[in-house]
Design a protein around this motif. Sequence first.
Motif, PDB file in Angstrom:
ATOM      1  N   LEU A  53       0.888  -1.175  -0.028  1.00  0.00           N
ATOM      2  CA  LEU A  53      -0.068   0.147  -0.042  1.00  0.00           C
ATOM      3  C   LEU A  53       0.752   1.254   0.113  1.00  0.00           C
ATOM      4  O   LEU A  53       0.547   2.349  -0.652  1.00  0.00           O
ATOM      5  N   ILE A  54       1.870   1.344   0.789  1.00  0.00           N
ATOM      6  CA  ILE A  54       2.787   2.501   0.847  1.00  0.00           C
ATOM      7  C   ILE A  54       3.546   2.461  -0.487  1.00  0.00           C
ATOM      8  O   ILE A  54       3.537   3.565  -1.289  1.00  0.00           O
ATOM      9  N   ALA A  55       3.816   1.446  -1.120  1.00  0.00           N
ATOM     10  CA  ALA A  55       4.335   1.514  -2.621  1.00  0.00           C
ATOM     11  C   ALA A  55       3.230   2.186  -3.597  1.00  0.00           C
ATOM     12  O   ALA A  55       3.839   3.052  -4.452  1.00  0.00           O
ATOM     13  N   LYS A  56       2.353   1.616  -3.529  1.00  0.00           N
ATOM     14  CA  LYS A  56       1.082   2.132  -4.357  1.00  0.00           C
ATOM     15  C   LYS A  56       0.847   3.699  -4.034  1.00  0.00           C
ATOM     16  O   LYS A  56       0.479   4.208  -5.053  1.00  0.00           O
ATOM     17  N   THR A  57       0.856   4.213  -2.938  1.00  0.00           N
ATOM     18  CA  THR A  57       0.670   5.484  -2.816  1.00  0.00           C
ATOM     19  C   THR A  57       1.648   6.430  -3.149  1.00  0.00           C
ATOM     20  O   THR A  57       1.601   7.506  -3.439  1.00  0.00           O
ATOM     21  N   LYS A  96       7.019   5.976   0.876  1.00  0.00           N
ATOM     22  CA  LYS A  96       6.914   6.767   2.528  1.00  0.00           C
ATOM     23  C   LYS A  96       6.446   8.118   2.567  1.00  0.00           C
ATOM     24  O   LYS A  96       5.742   8.440   3.377  1.00  0.00           O
ATOM     25  N   GLU A  97       7.318   8.795   1.683  1.00  0.00           N
ATOM     26  CA  GLU A  97       6.887  10.310   2.088  1.00  0.00           C
ATOM     27  C   GLU A  97       5.423  10.697   1.463  1.00  0.00           C
ATOM     28  O   GLU A  97       5.019  11.265   2.412  1.00  0.00           O
ATOM     29  N   LEU A 157      -1.289  10.121   5.366  1.00  0.00           N
ATOM     30  CA  LEU A 157      -1.683   9.807   6.619  1.00  0.00           C
ATOM     31  C   LEU A 157      -1.808  10.816   7.621  1.00  0.00           C
ATOM     32  O   LEU A 157      -2.780  11.001   8.536  1.00  0.00           O
ATOM     33  N   ASP A 158      -1.040  11.863   7.423  1.00  0.00           N
ATOM     34  CA  ASP A 158      -1.135  13.194   8.191  1.00  0.00           C
ATOM     35  C   ASP A 158      -2.524  13.896   7.962  1.00  0.00           C
ATOM     36  O   ASP A 158      -3.288  14.237   8.936  1.00  0.00           O
ATOM     37  N   SER A 159      -2.771  13.805   6.493  1.00  0.00           N
ATOM     38  CA  SER A 159      -4.155  14.335   6.060  1.00  0.00           C
ATOM     39  C   SER A 159      -5.299  13.644   6.522  1.00  0.00           C
ATOM     40  O   SER A 159      -6.292  14.288   7.151  1.00  0.00           O
ATOM     41  N   LEU A 186      -0.020   2.846  11.871  1.00  0.00           N
ATOM     42  CA  LEU A 186       0.609   2.837  10.806  1.00  0.00           C
ATOM     43  C   LEU A 186       1.833   3.662  10.447  1.00  0.00           C
ATOM     44  O   LEU A 186       2.936   3.433   9.627  1.00  0.00           O
ATOM     45  N   TYR A 187       1.896   4.589  11.477  1.00  0.00           N
ATOM     46  CA  TYR A 187       3.272   5.450  11.384  1.00  0.00           C
ATOM     47  C   TYR A 187       4.478   4.789  11.784  1.00  0.00           C
ATOM     48  O   TYR A 187       5.618   5.121  11.610  1.00  0.00           O
TER      49      TYR A 187
END
Length: 751
Positions: free
Chosen positions: A554-558, A561-562, A568-570, A606-607
Amino acid sequence: MRIYRIVFFVFTGLLFQTSCKKEGQPIVEENLTEFVNPFIGTDGPGNTYPGATVPYGMVQLSPDIGIPGWDRIAGYYYQDTIISGFSHTHLTGTGAGDLYDILVMPSNSRSSKRIKENGYRPYSTFDHEKESASPGYYSVDLLDFDIKAEMTATKRVGVQRYTFPADDSTKVTVDLGYALNWDKPTDTYVEVVNDSFIRGYRMSAGWAKDQRLYFSMHFSKPFRSYVVYKDGQEVNAPVKGVNTKIELNYAMVDREHLIIKTGLSTAGFEGADAAVAEETKGFCFDCYKESAKEVWQKELSKIRVSSNDRDKKGTFYTMMYQSMLAPTLLSDLDGKYKAANDTIGVAEGFDRYDTFSLWDTFRAAHPLYTIIQQEKVPDMVKSMLAHYKETGILPVWSMQGNETNMMIGYHAVPVIVDAYFKGFPFDKELAYKACKESAMVNDRQIDVYREKGFIPVDDGHENWSVSKTMEYAYDDWCIAMFAKDLGHEQDYKEFLKRSENWKNLYNEKTSWLQPKNENGSFITPFVPKEYSPYFCESNAWQYYWYVPQDIEGLIAKTGGKERFNQKLDSMFTYYPKAGDKLPIFSTGMIGQYAHGNEPSHHVAYLYNYLDQPSKTQTLVRQILKEQYANAPNGHCGNEDCGQMSSWYIFGALGFYPVNPAQGIYDLGIPLFKEVEVEVGESKVLRIIQKNFSAENKYVESVILNGDTLDRNFITHSEVISGGELVYVMTNDPENMDGKKLKSPEKNKIYR
């Protein structure tokens, strides 16, 4: 013996108050039932009940306001001022208005008020100042009648004690036609066996289609006469019909007690009779009350927290209490129960449970049971397998020997797979067969999901296409892991591929998981914050993160990480606007995060996967503080049969199962200075905050049995091995961030 017990508890209490506890010393035993507040969740959206029950018991003897509505879905609402009786079954913290079986109401000549709203039944006003509840006990003064009502319970027997004023026109009404919300009687029956014993049944349909409850009711004082009614007309006993009741007439002297014992069974009169005979010898109400208290004390003592903050301890131990109100016992002493195929089943060698709110409880409640309810986990799994043998599929959301098919997923699968890898004993081949076949049926759009690799939008009222696709994909990952371990290589490959189906709904252009139509085109327009039929009780923000089997993917799809961190912050900062229309289940909001509903429950952790654990720690503390309280409105959403409370317990312990079937717990931040958790076989896990203070709000490092961890998780096997888990605290939020701690490996079960 009683004098000794009193002296012992007095001495223990003094010892606790006067001892100066040092770090590492055992936490002194105390009466933990005093901290429990069963009224938490009876106001606001919690939908809990305050009545008497024992852990996982068949009986939930609780007051009924007698007026329908969402706020009174558990029969009781803290803001109300009347009581119309006390019924023997209730659901804890759900959105389903069902049960309320076998209503009992005392009355006398002091009041004859009636209102349309409760069906013109006798009722009394009450005042919270003259009401109390504790584990296994509930009491209230019925002010209009000057009657004190008290409730307690055993596993299968509800026990009531009424204290009356002098009155020759005292009545006890047993109302089998009483119904509330979704529940409706379909057939009822009552017979008078003798002047202190009646029995009958109440068959009903509601959320669960075929509910059967037999009762055996015994009275400590004979009634002098009785009147039986059918559809409001006086008839002779025995009576059979949809709407029946019996009024038992008494002449009472001042402060006279009447004790009523009611045994329950879903299988027949024999089970109800046996429950009373075996679980209640005589009419010693205080004995049963004390016994229930002792059972609760034993269960609550499985986790002992060290704190001088009584309010915080009250919230924690109430969450412990509420985590044990479901599943509920279904089988009789001889093992008989109403089966999911409408026959009479027999549980041989185990207790049959039901009330499996699996869309909720697979996330945290069932993983918690594998730590502190290890003796019950095999029976819960065997109960699910019994349901499979009766119906051909595992339960989805089952109660009272019925499948309701509420909610989505086949979430008995992660519960069973988790229990298998944690070593609990049951028939593994039968369990695997049940898991696989439940994922291969042709209803609930599983056939479409198998064919297309996603569920397209249709005209269904609750199509929930995106949510279904994502949750089926997670359950498929669980089956893949099960298949691999059992050597079913082809199944492993097939279900592992299915576990990636969430990617089929990923829109690379918008970076959202979006609904598609039949031809595979994304639906437009699409507004992520809108609550639509595409998402189950959520929106696109809340479901975006539900890929616990492949967080790295999911991180890669998004976009890495940045970008994932920004999104995620949003999630936690993009608050609804004043004009946004929020549904009833969208509560406990922090930005778009909704703690009042389950899809959000893992997101704060998730952080950890972004090397920013300080953000996880800050959010977990914020949720614990803001979304729970030791007050009637102390739940920010439906308690949901133990899920909301189990989240709190894990949060307070300092770890949480982001992937509830991987055998690991992602690290967070503990709430208390010290906690002792009984983890089975006389082993204890002691969780300690080193440098504990109000200022030190972050974790610098975590040490397990002397070794500093280089990862952001601990395994289940480490938890149940016991020892010391030390969180070294600091006031620097960046101390642990960026340390590149190891995350769980993809497609690996930690045993």
